[in-house]
Write an enzyme that holds these catalytic residues in place. Structure first.
Site, PDB file in Angstrom:
ATOM      1  N   ARG A  33       0.804  -1.207  -0.042  1.00 52.37           N
ATOM      2  CA  ARG A  33       0.028   0.072   0.082  1.00 52.37           C
ATOM      3  C   ARG A  33       0.897   1.224  -0.129  1.00 52.37           C
ATOM      4  O   ARG A  33       0.547   2.151  -0.862  1.00 52.37           O
ATOM      5  CB  ARG A  33      -0.852  -0.136   1.138  1.00 52.37           C
ATOM      6  CG  ARG A  33      -1.667  -1.470   1.043  1.00 52.37           C
ATOM      7  CD  ARG A  33      -3.106  -1.210   0.684  1.00 52.37           C
ATOM      8  NE  ARG A  33      -3.879  -2.561   0.648  1.00 52.37           N
ATOM      9  CZ  ARG A  33      -4.693  -2.924   1.513  1.00 52.37           C
ATOM     10  NH1 ARG A  33      -4.868  -1.995   2.496  1.00 52.37           N
ATOM     11  NH2 ARG A  33      -5.345  -3.983   1.517  1.00 52.37           N
ATOM     12  N   GLU A 177     -13.646 -15.501   9.547  1.00 55.11           N
ATOM     13  CA  GLU A 177     -13.696 -14.921   8.157  1.00 55.11           C
ATOM     14  C   GLU A 177     -13.387 -15.928   7.132  1.00 55.11           C
ATOM     15  O   GLU A 177     -11.926 -16.295   6.872  1.00 55.11           O
ATOM     16  CB  GLU A 177     -12.687 -13.457   7.960  1.00 55.11           C
ATOM     17  CG  GLU A 177     -12.641 -13.275   6.716  1.00 55.11           C
ATOM     18  CD  GLU A 177     -11.352 -11.933   6.788  1.00 55.11           C
ATOM     19  OE1 GLU A 177     -11.382 -11.641   5.308  1.00 55.11           O
ATOM     20  OE2 GLU A 177     -10.909 -11.725   7.664  1.00 55.11           O
ATOM     21  N   LYS A 219     -17.427 -12.772   8.912  1.00 58.70           N
ATOM     22  CA  LYS A 219     -16.942 -11.829   7.945  1.00 58.70           C
ATOM     23  C   LYS A 219     -16.711 -12.533   6.620  1.00 58.70           C
ATOM     24  O   LYS A 219     -15.689 -12.923   6.183  1.00 58.70           O
ATOM     25  CB  LYS A 219     -15.647 -11.135   8.248  1.00 58.70           C
ATOM     26  CG  LYS A 219     -14.909 -10.102   7.395  1.00 58.70           C
ATOM     27  CD  LYS A 219     -13.742  -9.567   7.934  1.00 58.70           C
ATOM     28  CE  LYS A 219     -13.094  -8.507   7.074  1.00 58.70           C
ATOM     29  NZ  LYS A 219     -12.179  -7.968   7.515  1.00 58.70           N
ATOM     30  N   SER A 261     -14.442  -6.340   1.618  1.00 57.81           N
ATOM     31  CA  SER A 261     -14.637  -5.769   0.198  1.00 57.81           C
ATOM     32  C   SER A 261     -13.873  -6.610  -0.862  1.00 57.81           C
ATOM     33  O   SER A 261     -14.431  -6.512  -1.780  1.00 57.81           O
ATOM     34  CB  SER A 261     -14.020  -4.486   0.349  1.00 57.81           C
ATOM     35  OG  SER A 261     -12.710  -4.320   0.738  1.00 57.81           O
ATOM     36  N   GLY A 262     -12.746  -7.191  -0.446  1.00 54.28           N
ATOM     37  CA  GLY A 262     -12.078  -8.289  -1.470  1.00 54.28           C
ATOM     38  C   GLY A 262     -11.845  -7.542  -2.644  1.00 54.28           C
ATOM     39  O   GLY A 262     -11.714  -8.151  -3.710  1.00 54.28           O
ATOM     40  N   GLY A 263     -11.135  -6.297  -2.449  1.00 55.38           N
ATOM     41  CA  GLY A 263     -10.726  -5.788  -3.624  1.00 55.38           C
ATOM     42  C   GLY A 263     -11.627  -4.972  -4.497  1.00 55.38           C
ATOM     43  O   GLY A 263     -11.443  -4.522  -5.599  1.00 55.38           O
ATOM     44  N   ARG A 292      -9.131  -1.960   2.347  1.00 55.47           N
ATOM     45  CA  ARG A 292      -8.958  -0.950   1.461  1.00 55.47           C
ATOM     46  C   ARG A 292     -10.115  -0.141   1.092  1.00 55.47           C
ATOM     47  O   ARG A 292      -9.939   1.000   0.762  1.00 55.47           O
ATOM     48  CB  ARG A 292      -8.620  -2.000   0.383  1.00 55.47           C
ATOM     49  CG  ARG A 292      -7.945  -1.136  -1.074  1.00 55.47           C
ATOM     50  CD  ARG A 292      -7.194  -1.939  -2.071  1.00 55.47           C
ATOM     51  NE  ARG A 292      -7.856  -3.045  -2.176  1.00 55.47           N
ATOM     52  CZ  ARG A 292      -7.185  -4.382  -2.691  1.00 55.47           C
ATOM     53  NH1 ARG A 292      -5.940  -4.062  -3.309  1.00 55.47           N
ATOM     54  NH2 ARG A 292      -7.789  -5.429  -2.872  1.00 55.47           N
TER      55      ARG A 292
END
Length: 339
Positions: A33, A177, A219, A261-263, A292
């Site tokens: 990042r 998750e 999650k 959100s998984g990208g 993200r």
């Protein structure tokens, strides 16, 4: 295990209009990042970045809790206040990522199992002393040619349940998750099938190992087309498929589901969450646990410069506010124009 403590904490984490900030990027992930904004990833820049997020005025109106990386749990704000205390003083619940990452699963090419159970009981005791009130463990399920296998799904479900039981033993709420990755070229129908198989296995293991469903959060991924799929399902189709799958396999005793959100892009992740909540008649709270999708605009606005802290905080506040609205089914695209 204090069931009352676990239940109260889990419910507080999905208070209406609030969600979870995933600020638990590993050292390797946060470096990627920071590379994108040409900032060196050292302990001080990581501390300064998280400090910017956590001291954002009003974040507590939209964020109920924050997942921390182990390094971050023991760091302090610029005024010397430990991050766990800074958050708790704002009414934000601090938590901790406890898994050690996904590693190749023996005898299953292309598949992984998450490690980190060895010594977890002792680590949880120390994390609770440091202020953590919940934890997170991520299992990774990959879609590909002939995968995922039942073996992979079962191995990860078993580890998730063992982790969850150990957490509850220490009065720490487990976020469970199981992430079905969205990186392949599969259709939304394939994602729905794999997500269904995964959730069915996870809750069977949670039941087998005596995990208190009222004292945990789920999650999951959204049911969505793979990123490389030439035909992408629209927002409403994703919402309907996701809610349908969750209603079939997630017991109503679970107080809340906080999506990864998984990208997905920032705005698409928000739109999907909003469309699900607009469906209504849901037995559990549906909210967010984004990394993200909450942080990307803030990271870009900050750019590693002290003079940009206020700009970074404004960007973070805006995304948190939009996702708060989505968690109540009150988001509109017009809200983005107010950024």
């Amino acid at each position: 295990m204090n069931a009352d403590t676990l239940i109260k904490t889990a419910q507080a984490m999905v208070e209406p209009g609030k969600g979870v900030l995933a600020a638990d990027e590993s050292t390797g992930t946060i470096k990627k990042r920071f590379d994108s904004i040409n900032v060196e990833s050292v302990e001080e820049t990581r501390r300064a970045y998280r400090d910017m997020l956590f001291t954002t005025p009003g974040m507590e109106d939209f964020v109920s809790s924050v997942i921390l990386f182990e390094e971050t749990l023991y760091q302090k704000s610029s005024d010397g206040t430990p991050f766990s205390k800074l958050l708790a003083d704002k009414g934000v619940i601090p938590g901790i990522k406890v898994d050690k990452g996904a590693k190749p699963l023996a005898g299953a090419e292309g598949e992984t199992v998450t490690e980190g159970l060895d010594g977890l009981r002792e680590r949880l005791i120390e994390y609770r002393k440091a202020g953590a009130r919940f934890a997170k463990w991520r299992a990774v399920i990959t879609i590909g040619d002939g995968i995922p296998t039942d073996y992979c799904i079962q191995a990860n479900a078993h580890a998730l349940a063992r982790y969850a039981a150990l957490c509850q033993e220490q009065d720490i709420v487990p976020i469970v998750e199981p992430e079905v990755l969205m990186d392949a070229d599969n259709s939304i129908e394939v994602c729905e099938d794999v997500t269904s198989r995964t959730l069915q296995a996870v809750f069977a293991e949670l039941d087998q190992q005596g995990v208190l469903l009222e004292g945990m959060l789920l999650k999951p991924n959204m049911v969505i087309s793979g990123k490389q799929c030439p035909t992408q399902a629209d927002v409403q189709t994703v919402a309907e498929a996701t809610v349908r799958t969750l209603k079939r396999y997630v017991p109503s005793a679970v107080p809340g589901i906080v999506f990864l959100s998984g990208g997905q892009s920032d705005e698409l992740a928000t739109a999907h969450l909003d469309a699900m909540n607009k469906i209504g008649d849901l037995p559990w709270a549906l909210s967010f646990s984004y990394g993200r999708a909450l942080q990307a605009p803030a990271l870009a606005a900050w750019g590693g410069k002290n003079e940009n802290v206020a700009a970074g905080q404004r960007a973070f506040f805006h995304r948190a506010k939009c996702n708060s609205a989505a968690a109540k089914g009150e988001y509109t695209s017009a809200m983005e124009q107010a950024a």
